[in-house]
Design a protein around this motif. Structure first.
Motif, mmCIF file in Angstrom:
data_model
loop_
_atom_site.group_PDB
_atom_site.id
_atom_site.type_symbol
_atom_site.label_atom_id
_atom_site.label_comp_id
_atom_site.label_asym_id
_atom_site.label_seq_id
_atom_site.Cartn_x
_atom_site.Cartn_y
_atom_site.Cartn_z
ATOM 1 N N TYR A 439 0.864 -1.181 -0.020
ATOM 2 C CA TYR A 439 0.014 -0.024 -0.039
ATOM 3 C C TYR A 439 1.005 1.401 0.030
ATOM 4 C CZ TYR A 439 -3.975 -3.130 1.169
ATOM 5 O OH TYR A 439 -4.933 -3.888 1.372
ATOM 6 N N THR A 440 0.410 2.102 -0.704
ATOM 7 C CA THR A 440 1.025 3.609 -0.656
ATOM 8 C C THR A 440 -0.060 4.669 -0.578
ATOM 9 O OG1 THR A 440 0.859 4.008 -3.112
ATOM 10 C CG2 THR A 440 2.861 2.833 -2.278
ATOM 11 N N ASP A 441 0.492 5.899 -0.286
ATOM 12 C CA ASP A 441 -0.518 7.090 -0.096
ATOM 13 C C ASP A 441 -1.441 6.728 1.169
ATOM 14 O OD1 ASP A 441 -1.411 9.537 -0.459
ATOM 15 O OD2 ASP A 441 -2.749 8.910 -2.044
ATOM 16 N N GLY A 443 -2.696 3.983 2.270
ATOM 17 C CA GLY A 443 -3.755 3.004 2.150
ATOM 18 C C GLY A 443 -4.546 3.208 1.037
ATOM 19 N N ARG A 444 -4.358 4.555 -0.041
ATOM 20 C CA ARG A 444 -5.239 4.893 -0.818
ATOM 21 C C ARG A 444 -5.033 4.238 -2.142
ATOM 22 N NH1 ARG A 444 -6.276 10.563 1.747
ATOM 23 N NH2 ARG A 444 -3.989 10.845 1.305
ATOM 24 N N MET A 445 -3.697 3.693 -2.303
ATOM 25 C CA MET A 445 -3.424 2.956 -3.495
ATOM 26 C C MET A 445 -2.768 1.384 -2.975
ATOM 27 S SD MET A 445 -3.818 5.147 -5.989
ATOM 28 C CE MET A 445 -2.927 4.973 -7.192
ATOM 29 N N CYS A 446 -2.808 0.479 -3.909
ATOM 30 C CA CYS A 446 -2.381 -0.735 -3.561
ATOM 31 C C CYS A 446 -1.737 -1.606 -4.862
ATOM 32 C CB CYS A 446 -3.479 -1.493 -2.962
ATOM 33 S SG CYS A 446 -2.876 -3.208 -2.330
ATOM 34 N N PHE A 447 -0.738 -2.018 -4.708
ATOM 35 C CA PHE A 447 0.006 -2.778 -6.002
ATOM 36 C C PHE A 447 -1.000 -3.681 -6.513
ATOM 37 C CE2 PHE A 447 2.758 -5.977 -7.824
ATOM 38 C CZ PHE A 447 3.377 -5.295 -8.883
ATOM 39 N N GLN A 448 -1.245 -3.885 -7.944
ATOM 40 C CA GLN A 448 -1.961 -4.947 -8.472
ATOM 41 C C GLN A 448 -1.124 -5.736 -9.293
ATOM 42 O OE1 GLN A 448 -3.906 -7.258 -9.202
ATOM 43 N NE2 GLN A 448 -6.058 -5.978 -9.264
ATOM 44 N N PRO A 449 -0.976 -7.059 -8.957
ATOM 45 C CA PRO A 449 0.101 -7.735 -9.876
ATOM 46 C C PRO A 449 -0.366 -7.839 -11.250
ATOM 47 C CG PRO A 449 -0.342 -8.780 -7.689
ATOM 48 C CD PRO A 449 -1.184 -7.565 -7.812
ATOM 49 N N ALA A 450 -1.785 -7.799 -11.508
ATOM 50 C CA ALA A 450 -2.198 -7.929 -12.989
ATOM 51 C C ALA A 450 -1.724 -6.756 -13.808
ATOM 52 C CB ALA A 450 -3.980 -8.001 -12.988
ATOM 53 N N GLY A 452 0.949 -4.492 -12.663
ATOM 54 C CA GLY A 452 2.226 -4.075 -12.541
ATOM 55 C C GLY A 452 2.374 -2.604 -11.890
ATOM 56 N N ARG A 453 1.125 -2.222 -11.464
ATOM 57 C CA ARG A 453 1.110 -0.897 -11.167
ATOM 58 C C ARG A 453 0.328 -0.711 -9.548
ATOM 59 N NH1 ARG A 453 -1.139 0.136 -16.385
ATOM 60 N NH2 ARG A 453 -2.797 0.449 -15.334
ATOM 61 N N MET A 454 0.650 0.583 -8.992
ATOM 62 C CA MET A 454 -0.306 0.948 -7.772
ATOM 63 C C MET A 454 -1.770 1.518 -8.394
ATOM 64 S SD MET A 454 1.063 0.623 -4.743
ATOM 65 C CE MET A 454 2.637 -0.006 -4.242
ATOM 66 N N GLU A 455 -2.816 0.905 -7.823
ATOM 67 C CA GLU A 455 -4.019 1.087 -8.474
ATOM 68 C C GLU A 455 -5.051 1.776 -7.225
ATOM 69 O OE1 GLU A 455 -5.041 1.097 -11.351
ATOM 70 O OE2 GLU A 455 -3.560 -0.759 -12.350
ATOM 71 N N PRO A 456 -5.852 2.640 -7.386
ATOM 72 C CA PRO A 456 -6.785 3.215 -6.308
ATOM 73 C C PRO A 456 -7.552 2.152 -5.564
ATOM 74 C CG PRO A 456 -6.876 4.454 -8.232
ATOM 75 C CD PRO A 456 -6.158 3.156 -8.651
ATOM 76 N N VAL A 457 -7.479 2.162 -4.275
ATOM 77 C CA VAL A 457 -8.195 1.422 -3.539
ATOM 78 C C VAL A 457 -9.678 2.156 -3.469
ATOM 79 C CG1 VAL A 457 -8.775 0.619 -1.012
ATOM 80 C CG2 VAL A 457 -6.309 0.499 -2.024
#
Length: 812
Positions: A439-441, A443-450, A452-457
């Motif tokens: 998680y970054t920001d 907890g507002r973003m999380c890594f999505q393996p599908a 390969g990027r941080m995606e919004p939660v």
């Protein structure tokens, strides 16, 4: 953190209008079926509960379940009267009545053939708009759907966790044929009306929470057997120190039932539950040692000299031995550290080759983290779904990915590789992409393996915790016990966040200063909410501080504490802006007194409220006894409707007021605690104008909305009451007689009676003439007199010390 069910499932909208369920049906009246029906009744939904016909001379299973429901522990219903919303019936006679239902949930035995056959019978009777779901802990939803003769677009899986009233998780498992709009509408209904944390799961064995949770159970048990740990040690190592429930691994297994544990494990893919524990579990089931329902499992209770004693299973010798408290120094060092990340770093920072806790936790947590990461894309589409499922379904403080981040993912990965532990390709991808955490920001973003990027939660409209505003930089001011947080729209939250939310000097100072009519906060904000994000609203006043002063005979200091508490609750009551208390969980003693003084209360339905000071040999002295007297007087006035031309003494001696006083005396003297917000209303701790939220994550914004509405309506604070008719000496004599009889019957010790007499003294307004006018300040003075007197009692100090040490009340 309020997260949506999924990052990468955009077909299920979080903004859908909730499904309108005017009537529901539950197929199956067993443990799960009857508990689901009970929770629907808790939500105010008329429910048809069907099962097989009765055997000759017996009640139908549905009728028997309805009777058993009212006696269940923990209580399935918020209050017994809710059972009237449930209509029992049978599959043979009542299937046509399903046409009246908007939602039908099947919850018969976990057998694919039985479920499919029943649903085939049911489908022709459903209304065209009705949703049909199957409740299962792990059977393939697609195979059940394949047996349906039609309506597959309105069919999906719903996995309630047991008991449904208390467990927040609801896993929703659509099939490829399910209409996404129907699923979204149902999820909105389940979140708002049933109070559930909805998580979308893929149609895989055991879905999300059971898949990860049972893996963790088997891993813990196999480590115990392989490395010579005891049952008690494993439960200590897998409990609150990790942010997991106090039950640990094996106490939880006993509660669930070892046969149930084995049944769920049987759904696992090949190889997941291999190890020595499978053989141990099988042998225990063969012997009938199924856990609590059999009286023995990993633990066994026996009576010795009239007292309960706990024995523990030796899993090697297969005999029960006396319970042994674990002696693990690292646990003692870490258990009081806060937050969870600090505890994890303390425990995992040790050398596993030399330290017992680390030698267990390193293989356990590294296995958990790798297993959970490998499940992304299989059991759920993303990490937040797995985290949400584990928090709501197994009551973990943080999900596995949140724990991993808290423990410092990069350093954990280095050590895992150094130990030769398996590492998930998904976390390797995270590191390769240049990230250091899931998680970054905040907890507002999380890594999505599908991707390969941080995606919004995603967030769910209407759901928020105070944390969500704190991470936006909305803290106006704060100290160690409380903070003022801007919720927007002219509303601020007084957040309680001391240890266990105990009300100490920091909390008193913050609330009193913020709500002072001359404060900048009252000028800047139109309304206030008092709430928090911890497990409980408040366990009461800071007893340690009180005990130390009492033991030292610092009576001026004790009196100053009481006066400060009374000033704080008066500030809540007489603030020129509306103050809405939003209690949840344990709301005891001083926490309940805060709520009693608020303009309104927006309670979570699972609020356990009580004025429990008698348990430590004291009376409610923060205005709580005064407010209970006022409520008794107001309730009696509503019933008696006294003629204002008659002397006040006549009302003061009325039967209506005597009955109301008796109820309030019993409430406080017996330290009664409500089992729900609904019961708190019947006990007089909540008022008729108060409201309740089914979903804990909606509580804060529901309270904010109520506060805004009061402000917009032109709120005027109450004025101090100056002429309340005193029940007086006659009422006091009646109450004292009742207290004496309680003692004679063995229900109250001598000190219990002394405390109760002081409560009665304040409720009566002292030994005064019935009908004599009383002011609020006069009653506060009586509270303070009683409190100071009891503080000087040795038995009260013994009670306080015992409660601080054990967390339990002492009857002396």
């Amino acid at each position: 953190m309020s997260t949506a069910a999924s990052l990468s499932a955009p077909t299920y909208r979080t903004t859908a209008r909730p499904l309108l369920v005017r009537r529901a049906a539950v197929l199956g009246a067993g443990t799960m079926g009857s508990r689901i029906a009970a929770h629907l009744a808790n939500a105010g939904i008329p429910t048809l509960m069907l099962d097989i016909p009765a055997k000759e001379g017996a009640a139908t299973p549905a009728k028997a379940a309805l009777v058993a429901m009212s006696k269940s522990k923990p209580a399935a219903l918020f209050e017994p009267g809710a059972a009237a919303l449930i209509t029992p019936g049978t599959f043979d006679h009542d299937l046509p009545r399903l046409a009246e239902c908007d939602w039908v949930v099947e919850a018969v035995t976990e057998n694919l053939g039985i479920k499919a056959a029943l649903l085939e019978r049911v489908t022709p009777h459903l209304a065209p708009h009705a949703l049909l779901t199957t409740n299962t802990s792990g059977l393939p939803i697609g195979k059940i759907a394949a047996a349906l003769p039609g309506g597959r677009e309105r069919f999906f899986g719903t996995h309630f966790f047991n008991p449904p009233r208390y467990m927040r998780l609801l896993e929703v498992i659509p099939t490829p044929e399910t209409d996404p709009e129907a699923v979204a509408a149902f999820a909105a209904f389940a979140g708002r009306i049933l109070g559930k944390q909805v998580v979308y799961a893929n149609d895989t064995p055991n879905f999300i929470a059971n898949r990860v949770g049972i893996f963790t159970t088997f891993t813990s048990a196999n480590l115990m057997l392989d490395w010579g740990f005891t049952v008690e040690e494993v439960d200590a190592l897998t409990g609150p120190v990790l942010g997991w429930p106090r039950t640990g691994t094996f106490r939880l297994a006993d509660l669930v039932g070892l046969d149930v544990l084995a049944h769920v494990a049987a759904n696992f893919p090949e190889g997941v539950n291999q190890g020595r524990f499978s053989a141990l579990l099988g042998e225990m089931i063969k012997r009938g040692w199924l856990g609590d329902k059999a009286g023995m499992g990993f633990y066994k209770k026996i009576r010795v000299n009239g007292k309960d004693e706990r024995l523990t299973l030796d899993p090697v010798k297969f005999v029960y031995r006396p319970f042994e408290k674990p002696a693990i120094p690292a646990l003692d060092m870490a258990k009081n550290a806060d937050p969870l990340g600090v505890r994890l770093k303390l425990l995992l920072g040790k050398d596993p080759a030399r330290e017992r806790a680390a030698s267990f936790l390193w293989p356990l947590l590294s296995s958990l983290w790798t297993y959970a990461a490998d499940r992304i894309g299989e059991v759920a589409s993303d990490a937040p779904s797995i985290d949400a499922a584990m928090c709501a379904g197994f009551n973990w403080e943080q999900g596995p990915f949140e724990m991993w981040d808290a423990a410092d993912l990069p350093s954990i990965m280095k050590r895992m590789k150094a130990f030769g532990a398996p590492v998930s390709a998904h976390v390797e991808a995270l590191l390769d992409a240049g990230f250091c955490s899931w998680y970054t920001d905040q907890g507002r973003m999380c890594f999505q393996p599908a991707t390969g990027r941080m995606e919004p939660v995603g967030t769910i409209p209407g759901q928020a915790r105070v944390f969500d505003f704190r991470r936006q930089g909305k803290v106006v001011r704060g100290n160690n016990g409380a903070s003022l947080v801007d919720l927007g729209d002219g509303v601020a939250c007084l957040q309680l966040h001391s240890l266990k939310n105990a009300v100490g000097g920091d909390v008193l100072e913050m609330i009193t200063s913020v709500l002072d009519p001359a404060s900048a906060s009252v000028r800047d904000f139109a309304a206030f909410v008092i709430s928090g994000d911890r497990e409980n609203f408040s366990v009461g006043a800071n007893l340690m501080q009180l005990l130390l002063s009492a033991q030292e005979g610092e009576w001026d200091e004790v009196e100053a504490m009481i006066r400060a508490f009374q000033r704080m609750t008066a500030g809540v009551k007489f603030c020129p802006r509306p103050v809405v208390a939003a209690p949840f969980g344990l709301t005891l003693g001083g926490g309940a007194e805060i709520c009693l003084h608020a303009a309104r209360r927006q309670a979570h339905v699972e609020t356990y409220m009580g004025l429990v000071e008698a348990g430590v040999g004291l009376i409610p002295a923060g205005g709580g006894t005064k407010e209970m007297l006022f409520r008794a007087v107001d309730a009696a006035v509503a019933l008696a409707r006294p003629d204002p031309r008659e002397p006040a003494s006549r009302f003061a001696q009325s039967a209506e007021l005597a009955a109301a006083l008796k109820n309030r005396l019993e409430l406080m003297a017996m330290a009664k605690v409500s089992t729900s917000a609904v019961e708190a209303l019947s006990m007089g701790l909540l008022a008729p104008g108060d409201r309740a939220s089914m979903n804990r994550d909606r509580l804060l914004l529901d309270a904010k909305a109520q506060a805004m509405a009061m402000a917009e309506a032109g709120y005027a604070p109450p004025q101090p009451r100056r002429a309340v008719p005193a029940p007086g000496a006659a009422a006091l004599a009646t109450m004292e007689t009742g207290i004496f009889l309680m003692g004679e019957a063995g229900y109250a010790s001598e000190h219990d009676q002394k405390v109760a007499r002081w409560i009665a003294y304040v409720l009566a307004g002292g030994r005064v003439t019935p009908g004599a006018p009383m002011s609020e300040q006069y009653l506060l003075d009586l509270e303070r007199e009683a409190f100071l007197s009891l503080c000087g009692e040795a038995k009260t100090q013994e009670r306080i010390a015992f409660t601080l040490k054990t967390g339990k009340p002492l009857r002396n």
